[in-house]
Design an enzyme around this catalytic site. Structure first.
Site, short mmCIF file in Angstrom:
data_model
loop_
_atom_site.label_atom_id
_atom_site.label_comp_id
_atom_site.label_asym_id
_atom_site.label_seq_id
_atom_site.Cartn_x
_atom_site.Cartn_y
_atom_site.Cartn_z
N CYS A 38 0.84 -1.19 0.00
CA CYS A 38 0.00 0.00 0.00
C CYS A 38 0.88 1.25 0.00
CB CYS A 38 -0.90 -0.03 1.24
SG CYS A 38 -1.96 1.41 1.45
N SER A 40 0.53 3.73 1.79
CA SER A 40 0.78 4.13 3.18
C SER A 40 2.06 3.50 3.71
CB SER A 40 -0.41 3.73 4.06
OG SER A 40 -1.57 4.43 3.68
N HIS A 43 4.86 5.61 2.24
CA HIS A 43 4.99 6.88 2.98
C HIS A 43 5.74 6.65 4.29
CE1 HIS A 43 2.57 8.97 0.15
NE2 HIS A 43 1.40 8.45 0.51
N HIS A 59 0.55 -3.73 6.30
CA HIS A 59 -0.64 -3.70 7.15
C HIS A 59 -1.88 -4.28 6.47
CE1 HIS A 59 -0.86 -0.09 4.67
NE2 HIS A 59 -2.17 -0.10 4.87
N CYS A 162 -7.40 -2.97 3.71
CA CYS A 162 -7.11 -1.53 3.69
C CYS A 162 -7.66 -0.86 2.44
CB CYS A 162 -5.61 -1.27 3.81
SG CYS A 162 -5.20 0.50 3.82
#
Length: 363
Positions: A38, A40, A43, A59, A162
């Protein structure tokens, strides 16, 4: 167990052997069967927001429960589960009002006085999002585990953890798209495509997909977009207004996290329209909006975190929508990788063009 560990911000992940603790009260040990890559995660690996190192990112997890600690009631050993980062306490005002995704409880992690969940010898290893999914096993608080049917293959099920939930929920829960309404989705990665899918399921009359990559716009059509706009040529707001005969859209869902795209989403709203911000932004980012534009047309701006998910209600429903052929998970999986290929997956992510890369573990 083997896990991908980040030791330097912006650096490559290294595959290391780590020790994982046994579950304590309210904890669940899950054997990971698949985990998605992902944005995220990317990041976090680049230091947005700053997180402790060394750390295991990841995650978006699907797996099978191996052990449970005392007081665990949601799942049992042998259950197929999706793991979500929306851990919650179940008794605060947000949980009690049906917004458990906003809870962020201290129970999601172990106390500083307790043994670490992950370590390498005496060295503690952090879990990104209190999960640390790029590993053969994860140890998490039970509130983030939802049992689902084993009929869904792990490489599809993990996406519900997610990206799919974030995009679907942004359309269905946060924006509450109604039949016949018009929706513009800015950014057609995994989250944006899921938002388009959600808007289509909700019965939107016109769904405008906006991206700079023709391949993603072509995918957007498969997910339910009625119109596409190539943003590389500029003039996106003007093109949306032209498509809607000057009225603007009822909903703009921004799935990138950039200043210009968020502002464009607000500018393309019709009267009474709602802009929903889904994309992750740097903490210091600020946007510029005209209060007069918002006030005169009663336009609104809101954020959406994990699609406003109510885990025990929404996750089984999304799984059922997939089994009905209405939620498009198969098309989201662009490539399947091994854990050793995790850096290759992030390199592909940076180049763009993919919906989701998924790490699949042997059964």
């Amino acid at each position: 167990m083997k896990a991908a560990v980040l030791r330097e911000l912006g650096g490559a992940l290294g595959i290391e052997d780590l020790a994982i603790a046994s579950p304590r009260a309210d904890e669940v040990l899950v054997r990971v069967t698949a985990v998605g890559l992902c944005h995220s995660d990317l990041h976090a690996m680049q230091g947005v927001p700053p997180l402790p190192l060394p750390m295991v990112p990841g995650h978006e997890v699907a797996g099978v429960v191996e052990q449970v600690g005392e007081n665990v009631r949601r799942v049992k050993p042998g259950d197929s589960v999706v793991v979500l980062l929306t851990f919650h306490c179940g008794h605060c005002d947000q949980c009690e009002s049906g917004h458990s995704n906003r809870c962020f409880p201290p129970e999601a992690r172990r106390a500083a006085t307790e043994p670490h969940r992950l370590c390498k010898g005496a060295e503690p290893i952090a879990q990104f999002a209190n999960i640390g999914g790029f590993a053969e096993q994860v140890l998490v608080h039970e509130s983030g585990c939802v049992a689902i049917t084993p009929d869904i293959a792990p490489d599809k099920a993990c996406l519900i953890g997610c990206g799919v939930t974030t995009g679907m929920g942004a359309a269905i829960r946060s924006a509450a798209v109604r039949p016949g309404q018009s929706v513009a989705v800015i950014g057609c990665g995994g989250v944006g495509l899921s938002a388009i899918n959600g808007a289509a399921i909700a019965g939107a009359g016109r769904i405008v997909a906006i991206d700079v990559l023709p391949a993603k716009l072509a995918m957007a059509r498969e997910f339910g977009a009625t119109d596409t706009i190539d943003a590389s040529a500029g003039g996106v707001v003007e093109q949306v207004l032209e498509l809607t005969r000057g009225r603007g859209v009822d909903h703009a869902i921004e799935c990138i996290g950039r200043k210009d795209t968020i502002e464009a989403g607000c500018a393309m709203l019709g009267k009474g329209g709602m802009a929903t911000i889904v994309g992750v932004t740097p903490p210091e980012m600020r946007i510029e909006l005209s209060p007069l534009h918002l006030m005169l047309g009663e336009r609104r701006v809101q954020g959406s975190f994990m699609g406003g998910v109510r885990t025990m209600v929404d996750i089984p429903r999304y799984a059922e929508l997939y089994l009905q052929g209405r939620l498009h998970l198969d098309q989201l999986v662009s490539q399947r990788l091994t854990l050793d290929q995790v850096n290759q997956g992030f390199a592909a992510m940076k180049q763009g063009g993919l919906a989701r890369s998924v790490i699949v573990f042997d059964a």
